[in-house]
Write a protein that holds these residues in place. Structure first.
Motif, PDB file in Angstrom:
ATOM      1  N   ILE A 277     -10.076 -33.357 -29.557  1.00 52.77           N
ATOM      2  CA  ILE A 277     -11.025 -32.781 -30.495  1.00 52.77           C
ATOM      3  C   ILE A 277     -12.428 -33.258 -30.147  1.00 52.77           C
ATOM      4  O   ILE A 277     -12.630 -34.319 -29.562  1.00 52.77           O
ATOM      5  N   THR A 278     -13.404 -32.429 -30.498  1.00 51.55           N
ATOM      6  CA  THR A 278     -14.798 -32.740 -30.201  1.00 51.55           C
ATOM      7  C   THR A 278     -15.630 -32.582 -31.462  1.00 51.55           C
ATOM      8  O   THR A 278     -15.321 -31.802 -32.343  1.00 51.55           O
ATOM      9  N   SER A 279     -16.700 -33.358 -31.524  1.00 48.64           N
ATOM     10  CA  SER A 279     -17.615 -33.290 -32.659  1.00 48.64           C
ATOM     11  C   SER A 279     -18.890 -33.993 -32.244  1.00 48.64           C
ATOM     12  O   SER A 279     -18.894 -34.829 -31.340  1.00 48.64           O
ATOM     13  N   ASN A 280     -20.008 -33.655 -32.904  1.00 45.96           N
ATOM     14  CA  ASN A 280     -21.241 -34.382 -32.612  1.00 45.96           C
ATOM     15  C   ASN A 280     -21.315 -35.690 -33.397  1.00 45.96           C
ATOM     16  O   ASN A 280     -22.305 -36.392 -33.369  1.00 45.96           O
ATOM     17  N   LYS A 281     -20.254 -36.015 -34.120  1.00 45.59           N
ATOM     18  CA  LYS A 281     -20.189 -37.285 -34.852  1.00 45.59           C
ATOM     19  C   LYS A 281     -19.640 -38.371 -33.929  1.00 45.59           C
ATOM     20  O   LYS A 281     -18.662 -38.157 -33.232  1.00 45.59           O
ATOM     21  N   PRO A 282     -20.272 -39.571 -33.928  1.00 45.85           N
ATOM     22  CA  PRO A 282     -19.746 -40.661 -33.105  1.00 45.85           C
ATOM     23  C   PRO A 282     -18.329 -41.042 -33.517  1.00 45.85           C
ATOM     24  O   PRO A 282     -17.928 -40.855 -34.657  1.00 45.85           O
ATOM     25  N   GLN A 283     -17.607 -41.618 -32.548  1.00 48.06           N
ATOM     26  CA  GLN A 283     -16.252 -42.143 -32.784  1.00 48.06           C
ATOM     27  C   GLN A 283     -15.280 -41.066 -33.275  1.00 48.06           C
ATOM     28  O   GLN A 283     -14.413 -41.320 -34.109  1.00 48.06           O
ATOM     29  N   THR A 284     -15.449 -39.840 -32.776  1.00 50.55           N
ATOM     30  CA  THR A 284     -14.506 -38.778 -33.131  1.00 50.55           C
ATOM     31  C   THR A 284     -13.119 -39.085 -32.564  1.00 50.55           C
ATOM     32  O   THR A 284     -12.105 -38.933 -33.239  1.00 50.55           O
ATOM     33  N   THR A 285     -13.089 -39.510 -31.288  1.00 49.80           N
ATOM     34  CA  THR A 285     -11.804 -39.806 -30.649  1.00 49.80           C
ATOM     35  C   THR A 285     -11.273 -41.152 -31.120  1.00 49.80           C
ATOM     36  O   THR A 285     -11.969 -42.154 -31.063  1.00 49.80           O
ATOM     37  N   ARG A 286     -10.008 -41.164 -31.557  1.00 49.03           N
ATOM     38  CA  ARG A 286      -9.414 -42.409 -32.051  1.00 49.03           C
ATOM     39  C   ARG A 286      -8.154 -42.797 -31.302  1.00 49.03           C
ATOM     40  O   ARG A 286      -7.590 -43.847 -31.546  1.00 49.03           O
ATOM     41  N   HIS A 287      -7.692 -41.952 -30.409  1.00 52.81           N
ATOM     42  CA  HIS A 287      -6.490 -42.247 -29.637  1.00 52.81           C
ATOM     43  C   HIS A 287      -6.795 -42.011 -28.166  1.00 52.81           C
ATOM     44  O   HIS A 287      -7.718 -41.287 -27.816  1.00 52.81           O
ATOM     45  N   ALA A 288      -6.016 -42.632 -27.286  1.00 48.81           N
ATOM     46  CA  ALA A 288      -6.108 -42.326 -25.865  1.00 48.81           C
ATOM     47  C   ALA A 288      -5.278 -41.061 -25.619  1.00 48.81           C
ATOM     48  O   ALA A 288      -4.065 -41.109 -25.535  1.00 48.81           O
ATOM     49  N   ILE A 289      -5.969 -39.921 -25.573  1.00 50.03           N
ATOM     50  CA  ILE A 289      -5.302 -38.626 -25.404  1.00 50.03           C
ATOM     51  C   ILE A 289      -5.162 -38.329 -23.915  1.00 50.03           C
ATOM     52  O   ILE A 289      -6.135 -38.401 -23.170  1.00 50.03           O
ATOM     53  N   ARG A 290      -3.952 -37.981 -23.476  1.00 45.74           N
ATOM     54  CA  ARG A 290      -3.713 -37.676 -22.070  1.00 45.74           C
ATOM     55  C   ARG A 290      -3.661 -36.168 -21.840  1.00 45.74           C
ATOM     56  O   ARG A 290      -2.887 -35.469 -22.491  1.00 45.74           O
ATOM     57  N   GLY A 291      -4.475 -35.700 -20.888  1.00 51.58           N
ATOM     58  CA  GLY A 291      -4.454 -34.303 -20.477  1.00 51.58           C
ATOM     59  C   GLY A 291      -4.034 -34.208 -19.024  1.00 51.58           C
ATOM     60  O   GLY A 291      -4.413 -35.054 -18.205  1.00 51.58           O
ATOM     61  N   ILE A 292      -3.254 -33.185 -18.684  1.00 53.61           N
ATOM     62  CA  ILE A 292      -2.650 -33.086 -17.353  1.00 53.61           C
ATOM     63  C   ILE A 292      -3.291 -31.942 -16.570  1.00 53.61           C
ATOM     64  O   ILE A 292      -3.304 -30.794 -17.023  1.00 53.61           O
ATOM     65  N   VAL A 293      -3.844 -32.263 -15.404  1.00 49.73           N
ATOM     66  CA  VAL A 293      -4.460 -31.285 -14.514  1.00 49.73           C
ATOM     67  C   VAL A 293      -3.500 -31.032 -13.356  1.00 49.73           C
ATOM     68  O   VAL A 293      -3.169 -31.949 -12.591  1.00 49.73           O
ATOM     69  N   HIS A 294      -3.018 -29.784 -13.236  1.00 53.45           N
ATOM     70  CA  HIS A 294      -2.069 -29.416 -12.183  1.00 53.45           C
ATOM     71  C   HIS A 294      -2.801 -28.768 -11.005  1.00 53.45           C
ATOM     72  O   HIS A 294      -3.566 -27.840 -11.192  1.00 53.45           O
ATOM     73  N   ARG A 295      -2.567 -29.281  -9.818  1.00 49.65           N
ATOM     74  CA  ARG A 295      -3.098 -28.690  -8.590  1.00 49.65           C
ATOM     75  C   ARG A 295      -1.990 -28.650  -7.552  1.00 49.65           C
ATOM     76  O   ARG A 295      -1.004 -29.385  -7.664  1.00 49.65           O
ATOM     77  N   ASP A 296      -2.160 -27.810  -6.518  1.00 46.60           N
ATOM     78  CA  ASP A 296      -1.157 -27.759  -5.449  1.00 46.60           C
ATOM     79  C   ASP A 296      -1.072 -29.098  -4.716  1.00 46.60           C
ATOM     80  O   ASP A 296       0.002 -29.501  -4.273  1.00 46.60           O
TER      81      ASP A 296
END
Length: 307
Positions: A42-61
């Motif tokens: 999630i994104t916001s212009n408010k500081p400290q929006t992120t509260r967890h270490a969120i993992r996103g996966i980038v797939h490439r060949d």
């Protein structure tokens, strides 16, 4: 034959973890979403929006890159703040490469220098890439000046200007990170974009909607839990979700609720749209507000809320 999402990878295939660190509101979550290609943080212009270490996966060949988006490192004023900082430091000690984000439109300050000093302790073993983010907000000359200023802060493996909003050099960031990963096979099946539980992502999407338009002091006081999530009986196209929004004081409850519940209805409508996109299904969202007095400072309540 069922496609499991796993595929054969050649010997030169790379896989590993990278994380973004930086002050609050440095563009880390927006850049994570841009690299993954969909909204997982999630994104916001408010500081400290992120509260967890969120993992996103980038797939490439040629590689599988797992991006870990961390909370903004800051001077903590609450137990929650201390725990968020612990999340950041634990994460960067476990990844293969670190991206240090500094916005192009803000001067480098004491907070950035503090983070750089902490990163210097791990830089011998873990490469640190300097990223000047939000380049779409300033002129090309200003970007150049910020790169020169950042170069003075610490010895970076590489420096890259980037804009997640207009896509400028997003793929370059991916290439730089992949080049620093060890050789290895897939860690996640094709098609997986995050390993976060759906309920965690849903709670975050509700919190993002609740952050829109609230007073500056309120964002840190909002937490969300999903109490129940189940398919509607007799319907295969509708999911019922019951969630609770927590605040710290009755006055804050009144702000989130709004006149005759109008504000909470807006939160529900905004969140539902993103949740339906996430789940690929229609959603009935039932929201309630509860006061959990001073939860940011209470270890027991922090534990109950997942921190």
């Amino acid at each position: 034959m069922q496609d499991t999402g796993w595929r054969e990878t050649d010997a030169e295939h790379r896989s590993g973890f990278a994380c973004f660190v930086g002050r609050p509101n440095a563009g880390k979550s927006t850049l994570t979403n841009a690299l993954v290609g969909t909204k997982i943080a999630i994104t916001s212009n408010k500081p400290q929006t992120t509260r967890h270490a969120i993992r996103g996966i980038v797939h490439r060949d040629d590689a599988q890159l797992i991006i870990v988006d961390t909370p903004g490192l800051h001077r903590p004023r609450t137990l929650l703040g201390e725990r968020l900082n612990d999340v950041v430091k634990q994460t960067w000690s476990e990844v293969d490469v670190v991206g240090f984000c500094v916005p192009a439109d803000e001067k480098i300050g004491p907070g950035d220098r503090y983070i750089a000093a902490e990163l210097a302790k791990i830089a011998k073993n873990t490469p640190v890439v300097g990223l000047v983010t939000k380049t779409d907000l300033v002129t090309r000359d200003a970007v150049g000046e910020q790169l020169l200023a950042l170069q003075e802060v610490m010895d970076f493996a590489e420096l890259v200007p980037v804009s997640a909003v207009d896509g400028y050099q997003v793929q370059t960031v991916a290439d730089v990170f992949v080049g620093r990963l060890p050789e290895g096979p897939q860690l996640y099946p094709d098609g997986d974009l995050t390993d976060e539980p759906e309920q965690t992502l849903i709670a975050e999407l509700i919190r993002e909607a609740a952050l829109e338009g609230v007073r500056d002091e309120l964002p840190h006081s909002i937490a969300v839990t999903v109490e129940e999530m189940l398919p509607r009986e007799g319907r295969d196209d509708l999911i019922d979700i019951y969630a609770t929004v927590y605040v710290e004081r009755p006055s804050q409850k009144a702000i989130v609720l709004g006149h005759q519940g109008s504000r909470l209805k807006q939160v529900g409508a905004g969140a539902r749209k993103h949740i339906e996109a996430l789940l690929g299904s229609k959603v009935y969202l039932d929201l309630h507000i509860k006061v959990a007095k001073d939860w940011q400072r209470d270890p027991k309540q922090l534990g109950r809320l997942g921190f």
